[in-house]
Scaffold this motif. Structure first.
Motif, short mmCIF file in Angstrom:
data_model
loop_
_atom_site.label_atom_id
_atom_site.label_comp_id
_atom_site.label_asym_id
_atom_site.label_seq_id
_atom_site.Cartn_x
_atom_site.Cartn_y
_atom_site.Cartn_z
N ALA A 254 -6.87 -106.93 47.89
CA ALA A 254 -5.55 -106.66 47.32
C ALA A 254 -4.63 -107.84 47.54
N THR A 255 -3.67 -108.03 46.63
CA THR A 255 -2.66 -109.07 46.79
C THR A 255 -1.51 -108.58 47.66
N ASP A 256 -1.17 -107.29 47.51
CA ASP A 256 -0.03 -106.71 48.22
C ASP A 256 -0.37 -105.29 48.64
N LEU A 257 0.15 -104.88 49.79
CA LEU A 257 0.12 -103.49 50.22
C LEU A 257 1.57 -103.05 50.36
N VAL A 258 1.95 -102.03 49.60
CA VAL A 258 3.32 -101.56 49.59
C VAL A 258 3.33 -100.10 50.04
N VAL A 259 3.97 -99.81 51.17
CA VAL A 259 4.00 -98.44 51.68
C VAL A 259 5.41 -97.90 51.54
N LEU A 260 5.51 -96.63 51.17
CA LEU A 260 6.80 -96.00 50.96
C LEU A 260 6.75 -94.57 51.49
N GLY A 261 7.80 -94.19 52.20
CA GLY A 261 7.83 -92.88 52.82
C GLY A 261 6.65 -92.68 53.75
N SER A 262 6.35 -93.67 54.55
CA SER A 262 5.12 -93.66 55.35
C SER A 262 5.31 -93.00 56.71
N PRO A 263 4.36 -92.13 57.13
CA PRO A 263 4.38 -91.59 58.48
C PRO A 263 3.74 -92.53 59.49
N GLY A 264 3.22 -93.68 59.02
CA GLY A 264 2.51 -94.63 59.86
C GLY A 264 1.21 -95.03 59.20
N MET A 265 0.69 -96.19 59.62
CA MET A 265 -0.54 -96.72 59.02
C MET A 265 -1.69 -96.80 60.02
N ARG A 266 -1.52 -96.14 61.18
CA ARG A 266 -2.53 -96.21 62.24
C ARG A 266 -2.73 -97.65 62.71
N ALA A 267 -1.64 -98.37 62.76
CA ALA A 267 -1.63 -99.75 63.23
C ALA A 267 -0.29 -99.99 63.92
N ASP A 268 -0.30 -100.85 64.94
CA ASP A 268 0.93 -101.13 65.68
C ASP A 268 1.86 -102.07 64.94
N LYS A 283 11.72 -97.18 53.02
CA LYS A 283 12.06 -95.82 53.45
C LYS A 283 13.54 -95.60 53.18
N ASP A 284 13.83 -94.60 52.34
CA ASP A 284 15.23 -94.38 52.02
C ASP A 284 15.91 -93.53 53.09
N PRO A 285 17.24 -93.61 53.17
CA PRO A 285 17.97 -92.95 54.27
C PRO A 285 17.87 -91.43 54.26
N THR A 286 17.50 -90.83 53.12
CA THR A 286 17.45 -89.37 53.03
C THR A 286 16.03 -88.82 53.08
N ASP A 287 15.04 -89.66 53.32
CA ASP A 287 13.64 -89.22 53.33
C ASP A 287 13.36 -88.43 54.60
N GLY A 323 15.42 -88.84 48.79
CA GLY A 323 14.37 -87.93 49.18
C GLY A 323 13.01 -88.60 49.26
N HIS A 324 12.02 -87.79 49.63
CA HIS A 324 10.67 -88.29 49.84
C HIS A 324 9.98 -88.67 48.53
N ALA A 325 10.42 -88.09 47.42
CA ALA A 325 9.76 -88.34 46.14
C ALA A 325 10.61 -89.17 45.18
N GLY A 326 11.63 -89.85 45.71
CA GLY A 326 12.57 -90.52 44.82
C GLY A 326 12.40 -92.02 44.65
N TYR A 327 11.36 -92.60 45.20
CA TYR A 327 11.24 -94.07 45.22
C TYR A 327 10.99 -94.68 43.84
N PHE A 328 10.40 -93.90 42.94
CA PHE A 328 10.09 -94.43 41.60
C PHE A 328 11.07 -93.94 40.55
N GLU A 329 12.18 -93.37 40.99
CA GLU A 329 13.17 -92.91 40.03
C GLU A 329 13.76 -94.10 39.28
N PRO A 330 13.79 -94.05 37.94
CA PRO A 330 14.34 -95.16 37.16
C PRO A 330 15.75 -95.52 37.59
N GLY A 331 16.01 -96.83 37.66
CA GLY A 331 17.33 -97.33 38.01
C GLY A 331 17.55 -97.59 39.48
#
Length: 382
Positions: A254-268, A283-287, A323-331
């Motif tokens: 992969a060229t990029d790994l993009v995580v959003l609303g993540s509980p962790g990646m099992r890495a420090d 991570k948005d402030p209301t997630d 919210g947890h599902a709002g990262y791809f909301e247009p705009g």
């Protein structure tokens, strides 16, 4: 002494996760779907081409691609018609054959959960009806795209819920469609629901078993894209999907790994992922995910927060997401940045590690604060 105190804090936080969820999700434990595609036994026994076919379970995607490259057009179509469920899910097979094979498999499927997936014009790159069902759909022209993205969703996603309309930009197909629209016609986006996801917020979501199985499937899927001559993708990982991506990171082309609303990646931290890909986090402030303890103890929890500057990921602004599902909301600022990453023209923000020297210290005050947080969470779980 301080290390012992922090271990007790981690144990208390992990206990709060279990006591707060185990009582109502015990019947929702999921069995990961692994192994070769449906119909593999018939495929292995087929001698229509005069020789054995590559084993769907043992052959690498590169070996599968080499096999199909040596076939005539008629031989390829014969295998599509005789074994649509295998060809449609066979990583390394040409994507055009996979589209055709999955179209045939869906046309023959009588489960009403999958009826909408059979609509004309859809580019279904994988379809497995077993269990809750798995599916991958392409948005854009994958063969001619200059840049490719793969979207890995989190809990409560499967082939049966893939087309749900609620919060369109929060479901896998809606996320992928929004990203493709924002990134532009020279890109393609794959919504990949190719692993068994947790149901609800419970032990499956708090542990890594399903993620480990998913990491192997994601790795093979992306290797199949490479074997078919497609560009290395940017991989967008939402919620529990980021746990899958964290476990797969060191193997993903992969060229990029993009995580959003993540509980962790099992890495420090980023270095522990052992990846050459650029790592981004949002991570948005209301997630609500921000209320999940970032611990990893006795098999529970997924560790450090990738959005914490100390993790070392590049920051994706997400102040306009909700919210947890709002990262791809247009705009939103998050979708604009995702689109730039998908196009390959995102600016390079400095990481925390590049701008400061981080020295981890633990004070008695920090231990007290952590302990108070643990007690508060444990009390809330009750």
């Amino acid at each position: 002494m301080r290390r012992y105190a922090r271990t007790l804090v981690a144990f208390a936080l992990a206990t709060s996760v279990v006591t707060g969820t185990a009582g109502w999700v015990s019947t929702d434990a999921q069995q990961a779907l692994t192994g070769p595609p449906p119909g593999s036994a018939q495929w292995r026994a087929d001698r229509a081409l005069g020789a054995g076919l590559p084993d769907p379970e043992r052959a690498t995607p590169a070996e599968v691609a080499s096999f199909f490259a040596g076939l005539s057009a008629d031989e390829r179509q014969l295998l599509v018609v005789r074994h649509p469920s295998v060809v449609g899910n066979l990583d390394g097979a040409p994507l055009e054959l996979r589209y055709r094979a999955n179209s045939l498999a869906l046309a023959a499927e009588d489960d009403p959960r999958y009826r909408s997936l059979a609509a004309p014009g859809r580019r279904i790159l994988a379809f497995d009806p077993r269990g809750r069902g798995q599916v991958a759909e392409v948005f854009g022209e994958l063969r001619t795209a200059r840049r490719v993205s793969v979207l890995v969703p989190g809990s409560d996603n499967d082939a049966g819920t893939f087309d749900r309309n609620a919060v369109g930009h929060g479901a896998p197909a809606g996320m992928a469609r929004a990203l493709h629209t924002a990134a532009g016609p020279k890109t393609a986006v794959i919504a990949w629901v190719g692993y068994t996801t947790p149901v609800g917020v419970g032990l499956d979501a708090a542990t890594g078993g399903l993620a480990e199985a998913g990491a192997g499937r994601l790795t093979r899927f992306t290797e199949g894209l490479a074997a078919d001559g497609l560009p290395a993708p940017a991989v967008f990982c939402h919620s529990y999907g980021s746990v899958v991506c964290g476990l797969a990171a060191h193997r993903l082309p992969a060229t990029d790994l993009v995580v959003l609303g993540s509980p962790g990646m099992r890495a420090d931290d980023v270095d522990a992922l052992r990846t050459g890909a650029r790592v981004w986090a949002a991570k948005d402030p209301t997630d609500w995910i921000d209320d999940v303890p970032n611990v990893r103890f006795a098999g529970l929890g997924h560790g450090a927060d990738p959005a914490d500057p100390a993790f070392g990921a590049r920051r994706v602004p997400a102040d306009e997401a909700r919210g947890h599902a709002g990262y791809f909301e247009p705009g939103t600022d998050s979708l604009r940045t995702f689109a730039a990453i998908a196009r390959g023209d995102a600016a390079e923000p400095a990481t925390h590690a590049e701008t400061t020297t981080h020295v981890e210290t633990t004070t008695d005050a920090e231990i007290t604060t952590d302990a108070e947080a643990a007690l508060a969470l444990e009390g809330a779980a009750r």
